[in-house]
Design an enzyme around this catalytic site. Structure first.
Site, PDB file in Angstrom:
ATOM      1  N   ARG A 179       0.824  -1.523   0.185  1.00 24.48           N
ATOM      2  CA  ARG A 179       0.324   0.001   0.216  1.00 24.48           C
ATOM      3  C   ARG A 179       0.792   1.158  -0.001  1.00 24.48           C
ATOM      4  O   ARG A 179       1.705   1.187   0.254  1.00 24.48           O
ATOM      5  CB  ARG A 179      -0.905  -0.120   1.152  1.00 24.48           C
ATOM      6  CG  ARG A 179      -1.692  -1.500   1.458  1.00 24.48           C
ATOM      7  CD  ARG A 179      -2.540  -0.983   2.326  1.00 24.48           C
ATOM      8  NE  ARG A 179      -3.639  -2.129   2.623  1.00 24.48           N
ATOM      9  CZ  ARG A 179      -3.455  -2.604   3.504  1.00 24.48           C
ATOM     10  NH1 ARG A 179      -2.204  -3.444   4.473  1.00 24.48           N
ATOM     11  NH2 ARG A 179      -4.572  -4.631   3.855  1.00 24.48           N
TER      12      ARG A 179
ATOM     13  N   LYS B 156      -2.236  -1.442   8.312  1.00 22.37           N
ATOM     14  CA  LYS B 156      -2.862  -1.076   9.023  1.00 22.37           C
ATOM     15  C   LYS B 156      -2.892  -1.982  10.349  1.00 22.37           C
ATOM     16  O   LYS B 156      -2.585  -2.942  10.311  1.00 22.37           O
ATOM     17  CB  LYS B 156      -4.481  -1.343   8.225  1.00 22.37           C
ATOM     18  CG  LYS B 156      -4.357  -0.329   6.825  1.00 22.37           C
ATOM     19  CD  LYS B 156      -5.902  -1.002   6.055  1.00 22.37           C
ATOM     20  CE  LYS B 156      -6.023   0.115   5.090  1.00 22.37           C
ATOM     21  NZ  LYS B 156      -7.259  -0.260   4.330  1.00 22.37           N
TER      22      LYS B 156
ATOM     23  N   HIS C 184      -2.657   2.811  -6.381  1.00 24.16           N
ATOM     24  CA  HIS C 184      -3.400   1.473  -5.908  1.00 24.16           C
ATOM     25  C   HIS C 184      -3.934   1.319  -7.310  1.00 24.16           C
ATOM     26  O   HIS C 184      -4.118   0.215  -7.229  1.00 24.16           O
ATOM     27  CB  HIS C 184      -4.664   2.523  -5.594  1.00 24.16           C
ATOM     28  CG  HIS C 184      -5.885   1.458  -4.771  1.00 24.16           C
ATOM     29  ND1 HIS C 184      -5.312   0.792  -3.691  1.00 24.16           N
ATOM     30  CD2 HIS C 184      -6.635   0.796  -5.128  1.00 24.16           C
ATOM     31  CE1 HIS C 184      -6.599  -0.671  -3.739  1.00 24.16           C
ATOM     32  NE2 HIS C 184      -7.166  -0.213  -4.133  1.00 24.16           N
TER      33      HIS C 184
ATOM     34  N   ARG D 275      -1.200  -0.917  -7.732  1.00 25.80           N
ATOM     35  CA  ARG D 275      -1.473  -2.695  -6.484  1.00 25.80           C
ATOM     36  C   ARG D 275      -2.721  -2.862  -7.230  1.00 25.80           C
ATOM     37  O   ARG D 275      -2.088  -4.908  -7.035  1.00 25.80           O
ATOM     38  CB  ARG D 275      -1.646  -1.603  -5.271  1.00 25.80           C
ATOM     39  CG  ARG D 275      -2.363  -2.690  -4.154  1.00 25.80           C
ATOM     40  CD  ARG D 275      -2.313  -2.047  -2.662  1.00 25.80           C
ATOM     41  NE  ARG D 275      -3.342  -2.665  -1.397  1.00 25.80           N
ATOM     42  CZ  ARG D 275      -3.266  -3.713  -1.021  1.00 25.80           C
ATOM     43  NH1 ARG D 275      -1.877  -4.150  -0.977  1.00 25.80           N
ATOM     44  NH2 ARG D 275      -4.121  -4.660  -0.071  1.00 25.80           N
TER      45      ARG D 275
ATOM     46  N   HIS E 171      -4.694  -8.254   3.163  1.00 22.47           N
ATOM     47  CA  HIS E 171      -6.566  -8.023   3.722  1.00 22.47           C
ATOM     48  C   HIS E 171      -6.863  -8.747   4.688  1.00 22.47           C
ATOM     49  O   HIS E 171      -6.222  -9.808   4.954  1.00 22.47           O
ATOM     50  CB  HIS E 171      -7.201  -8.153   2.619  1.00 22.47           C
ATOM     51  CG  HIS E 171      -7.120  -7.512   0.629  1.00 22.47           C
ATOM     52  ND1 HIS E 171      -7.575  -8.392  -0.263  1.00 22.47           N
ATOM     53  CD2 HIS E 171      -6.876  -6.467   0.682  1.00 22.47           C
ATOM     54  CE1 HIS E 171      -7.086  -6.873  -1.009  1.00 22.47           C
ATOM     55  NE2 HIS E 171      -6.689  -6.070  -0.841  1.00 22.47           N
TER      56      HIS E 171
ATOM     57  N   TYR F  82     -11.397  -9.515  -6.734  1.00 22.69           N
ATOM     58  CA  TYR F  82     -10.610 -10.052  -8.120  1.00 22.69           C
ATOM     59  C   TYR F  82     -11.315 -11.203  -8.759  1.00 22.69           C
ATOM     60  O   TYR F  82     -10.221 -11.451  -9.920  1.00 22.69           O
ATOM     61  CB  TYR F  82      -8.961  -9.661  -7.610  1.00 22.69           C
ATOM     62  CG  TYR F  82      -8.516  -8.638  -7.590  1.00 22.69           C
ATOM     63  CD1 TYR F  82      -8.404  -7.248  -7.621  1.00 22.69           C
ATOM     64  CD2 TYR F  82      -8.206  -8.197  -5.944  1.00 22.69           C
ATOM     65  CE1 TYR F  82      -8.095  -6.529  -7.478  1.00 22.69           C
ATOM     66  CE2 TYR F  82      -7.814  -6.958  -5.340  1.00 22.69           C
ATOM     67  CZ  TYR F  82      -7.553  -6.063  -5.738  1.00 22.69           C
ATOM     68  OH  TYR F  82      -7.384  -4.760  -5.412  1.00 22.69           O
TER      69      TYR F  82
END
Length: 177
Positions: free
Chosen positions: A22, A48, A111, A114, A137, A146
């Protein structure tokens, strides 16, 4: 012509994004987070919620990062320093925009790089759990986007499957069809 240090930095940053990072993770990368050898390499990404994940680097990424580290120097500190400290998310976005413009891809954003990586993983046969792990994720549902296929992809799968020999049709079971 030898590429400038800024170009090396930009290409290596874009490559890190293409390998699943990210933009926020790229901004946090330190030289100590990148391990490169002749045959292997990985990045340790701080994501994150203070989660840390390790992402393997393919040979092209190892080469670009090695070139950048040679140019930058191996001393400790941010992987992508700017004029006033480490590149911020905004700074990395500006670098990616410049790299995109150079490549004939105006408006390229971190993004999108990515997302392209995730799409290429799926096209290469990665399953949702692998994509989830590589992209960091927290939910498999996030990675599942995806795996939505379009009409052309569905038609290609049907054609490929239908062209295989079907044993029961060849055995005459469907002769009245």
């Amino acid at each position: 012509m030898v590429p400038s240090p800024i170009r090396f930095r930009g290409l290596s940053g874009a490559r890190a994004l293409y390998d699943g990072a990210r933009v926020e993770e790229c901004a946090r990368l330190e030289t100590i987070d990148v391990t490169l050898t002749a045959r292997t390499g990985h990045m340790r990404l701080h994501g994150k919620g203070d989660e840390v994940r390790t992402v393997p680097l393919p040979s092209a990424a190892r080469e670009q990062l090695a070139t950048w580290l040679t140019e930058r120097g191996l001393q400790a500190g941010p992987l992508w320093p700017g004029q006033r400290g480490p590149l911020s998310v905004s700074g990395i976005t500006q670098v990616v925009l410049a790299v995109g413009d150079d490549a004939g891809l105006p408006g390229l954003r971190p993004h999108r790089i990515r997302h392209t990586y995730a799409t290429r993983l799926r096209e290469g046969g990665a399953d949702p759990a692998q994509i989830q792990a590589l992209l960091g994720h927290s939910s498999i549902e996030t990675s599942a986007r995806y795996f939505r296929v379009g009409a052309a992809e569905q038609a290609a799968v049907v054609d490929q499957t239908s062209s295989r020999k079907c044993l029961f049709l060849n055995a005459g079971v469907a002769s009245s069809w």
